[in-house]
Design an enzyme around this catalytic site. Structure first.
Site, mmCIF file in Angstrom:
data_model
loop_
_atom_site.group_PDB
_atom_site.id
_atom_site.type_symbol
_atom_site.label_atom_id
_atom_site.label_comp_id
_atom_site.label_asym_id
_atom_site.label_seq_id
_atom_site.Cartn_x
_atom_site.Cartn_y
_atom_site.Cartn_z
ATOM 1 N N GLU A 93 -36.494 14.419 34.609
ATOM 2 C CA GLU A 93 -35.031 14.491 34.533
ATOM 3 C C GLU A 93 -34.362 13.642 35.604
ATOM 4 O O GLU A 93 -34.803 13.639 36.762
ATOM 5 C CB GLU A 93 -34.578 15.953 34.684
ATOM 6 C CG GLU A 93 -35.064 16.835 33.550
ATOM 7 C CD GLU A 93 -34.578 18.271 33.654
ATOM 8 O OE1 GLU A 93 -33.776 18.594 34.563
ATOM 9 O OE2 GLU A 93 -35.003 19.085 32.812
ATOM 10 N N ASP A 145 -43.227 17.866 29.878
ATOM 11 C CA ASP A 145 -42.235 17.817 30.960
ATOM 12 C C ASP A 145 -42.891 17.922 32.325
ATOM 13 O O ASP A 145 -43.731 18.811 32.555
ATOM 14 C CB ASP A 145 -41.263 18.993 30.819
ATOM 15 C CG ASP A 145 -39.957 18.595 30.178
ATOM 16 O OD1 ASP A 145 -39.628 17.390 30.152
ATOM 17 O OD2 ASP A 145 -39.251 19.509 29.693
ATOM 18 N N GLU A 180 -28.914 14.874 26.833
ATOM 19 C CA GLU A 180 -28.630 16.281 26.532
ATOM 20 C C GLU A 180 -27.176 16.621 26.857
ATOM 21 O O GLU A 180 -26.705 16.381 27.980
ATOM 22 C CB GLU A 180 -29.589 17.189 27.335
ATOM 23 C CG GLU A 180 -29.326 18.673 27.077
ATOM 24 C CD GLU A 180 -30.436 19.606 27.553
ATOM 25 O OE1 GLU A 180 -31.489 19.110 28.024
ATOM 26 O OE2 GLU A 180 -30.237 20.821 27.466
ATOM 27 N N LYS A 228 -42.201 13.495 30.672
ATOM 28 C CA LYS A 228 -40.739 13.364 30.726
ATOM 29 C C LYS A 228 -40.272 13.905 32.068
ATOM 30 O O LYS A 228 -40.803 14.917 32.550
ATOM 31 C CB LYS A 228 -40.088 14.140 29.586
ATOM 32 C CG LYS A 228 -38.550 14.150 29.639
ATOM 33 C CD LYS A 228 -37.922 14.617 28.343
ATOM 34 C CE LYS A 228 -37.852 16.107 28.169
ATOM 35 N NZ LYS A 228 -37.112 16.832 29.219
ATOM 36 N N ASP A 234 -40.205 22.132 29.665
ATOM 37 C CA ASP A 234 -40.233 23.195 30.678
ATOM 38 C C ASP A 234 -39.294 24.335 30.289
ATOM 39 O O ASP A 234 -39.252 25.369 30.958
ATOM 40 C CB ASP A 234 -39.942 22.654 32.086
ATOM 41 C CG ASP A 234 -38.594 21.991 32.204
ATOM 42 O OD1 ASP A 234 -37.893 21.842 31.170
ATOM 43 O OD2 ASP A 234 -38.226 21.596 33.334
ATOM 44 N N SER A 235 -38.582 24.167 29.161
ATOM 45 C CA SER A 235 -37.827 25.278 28.579
ATOM 46 C C SER A 235 -38.762 26.445 28.260
ATOM 47 O O SER A 235 -38.298 27.561 28.031
ATOM 48 C CB SER A 235 -37.098 24.821 27.305
ATOM 49 O OG SER A 235 -37.995 24.189 26.414
HETATM 50 O O1 KIV Z 1 -37.426 21.505 28.175
HETATM 51 C C1 KIV Z 1 -36.937 21.187 27.072
HETATM 52 O O2 KIV Z 1 -37.093 21.876 26.054
HETATM 53 C C2 KIV Z 1 -36.163 19.955 27.015
HETATM 54 C C3 KIV Z 1 -35.419 19.659 25.748
HETATM 55 C C4 KIV Z 1 -34.286 20.580 25.563
HETATM 56 C C5 KIV Z 1 -35.005 18.244 25.662
HETATM 57 O O3 KIV Z 1 -36.137 19.221 27.950
#
Ligand code: KIV
Length: 261
Positions: A111, A80, A178, A109, A41-42
């Site tokens: 969090e 994510d 992280e 994934k 989600d970055s």
């Molecule tokens: O969203 C992302 O890019 C991440 C990584 C930094 C692990 O969760």
């Protein structure tokens, strides 16, 4: 690589994962030995220019996951689950995970651990592999007070360690750690049977993940301590653009060979 092959690498060799948000870069990664791709989600920050990951939605994550899936090689594809998509009850969480899996993800994934261990178990029991993410969890940036190293005091150290054990027990096949002290990442890695993937978590994790644009050196001005850039991407790209600009303006591009008769 599937999740079982990914897990089997623990203590055999290190695992590599990079973020990827589009077909173009997925095709490039397909020709490498990278093990896994994360549609992180970055992308809200890197691709859409937001200051945090919070604006990412399930629809946006699914759009990018579909694009990555169209260029995918043999890599494991993890997507994510975005901000709050797994905090609105079991049904909503399952629907969000289903949308990402139907977009082409092999796993999702999410969090943190507190409050969604039941959802993780339910997803795993429903055939959805889940990767955990502890330490600096960017979706909680306003709660954490900024992008800072986590787990530096004994209470936080113990909490993150316990949450890693909880995620494994709930059924996660792997956990991202992280921005935590190397000592904490090493302890979690030693205590878990599932692989840990670090970003800013030192050398003792089972693998590493980096944001593609950061490790290629295209994200100018972003220089956290943990980041190594493997290419001077911004300079190389700008040089190529300036070469193109100069050659068009000087009349040397296109030449006869680059033109149709
Ligand atoms: O969203 C992302 O890019 C991440 C990584 C930094 C692990 O969760």
């Amino acid at each position: 690589m599937n999740v079982l092959e990914f897990q089997k690498q623990k203590s055999k060799r290190k695992l590599t994962m990079v973020t990827c948000y589009d077909t173009w870069s997925a095709r490039l990664i397909a020709g490498t030995s990278i093990d896994a791709i994360l549609v992180g989600d970055s992308l809200a920050m890197v691709m859409h220019g937001h200051p945090t990951t919070l604006p990412a939605t399930t629809a946006l994550m699914a759009l990018h996951t579909k694009a990555v899936a169209r260029g995918l090689g043999s890599q494991l594809l993890v997507a994510d689950m975005p901000f709050l998509s797994y905090r609105k009850g079991l049904r909503t969480g399952v629907e969000a995970a289903g949308t990402l899996m139907q977009a082409g993800a092999h796993a999702v994934k999410l969090e943190g651990a507190r409050g969604h261990l039941d959802l993780i178990t339910h997803l795993v029991d429903s055939g959805v592999p889940v990767m955990g993410h502890l330490g600096l969890t960017p979706q909680s940036i306003h709660q954490l007070g900024g992008f800072k190293v986590q787990g530096q005091n004994p209470a936080e150290f113990d909490r993150i360690h316990q949450e890693a054990l909880d995620l494994e027990r709930a059924g996660c096949f792997s956990v991202v750690l992280e921005c935590v002290p190397s000592k904490l990442a090493a302890r979690i890695t030693a205590d878990l049977k599932i692989p840990t993937i670090g970003i800013g978590a030192g050398a003792e994790t089972d693998g590493q993940v980096l944001v593609l644009q950061d490790m290629l050196g295209t994200n100018e001005g972003f220089k956290p301590k943990f980041l190594r850039t493997f290419m001077r991407g911004a300079d190389l790209i700008k040089d190529a653009l300036n070469d193109y600009d100069r050659e068009v303006k000087s009349g040397s591009f296109p030449n006869d060979k680059e033109s149709y008769t």
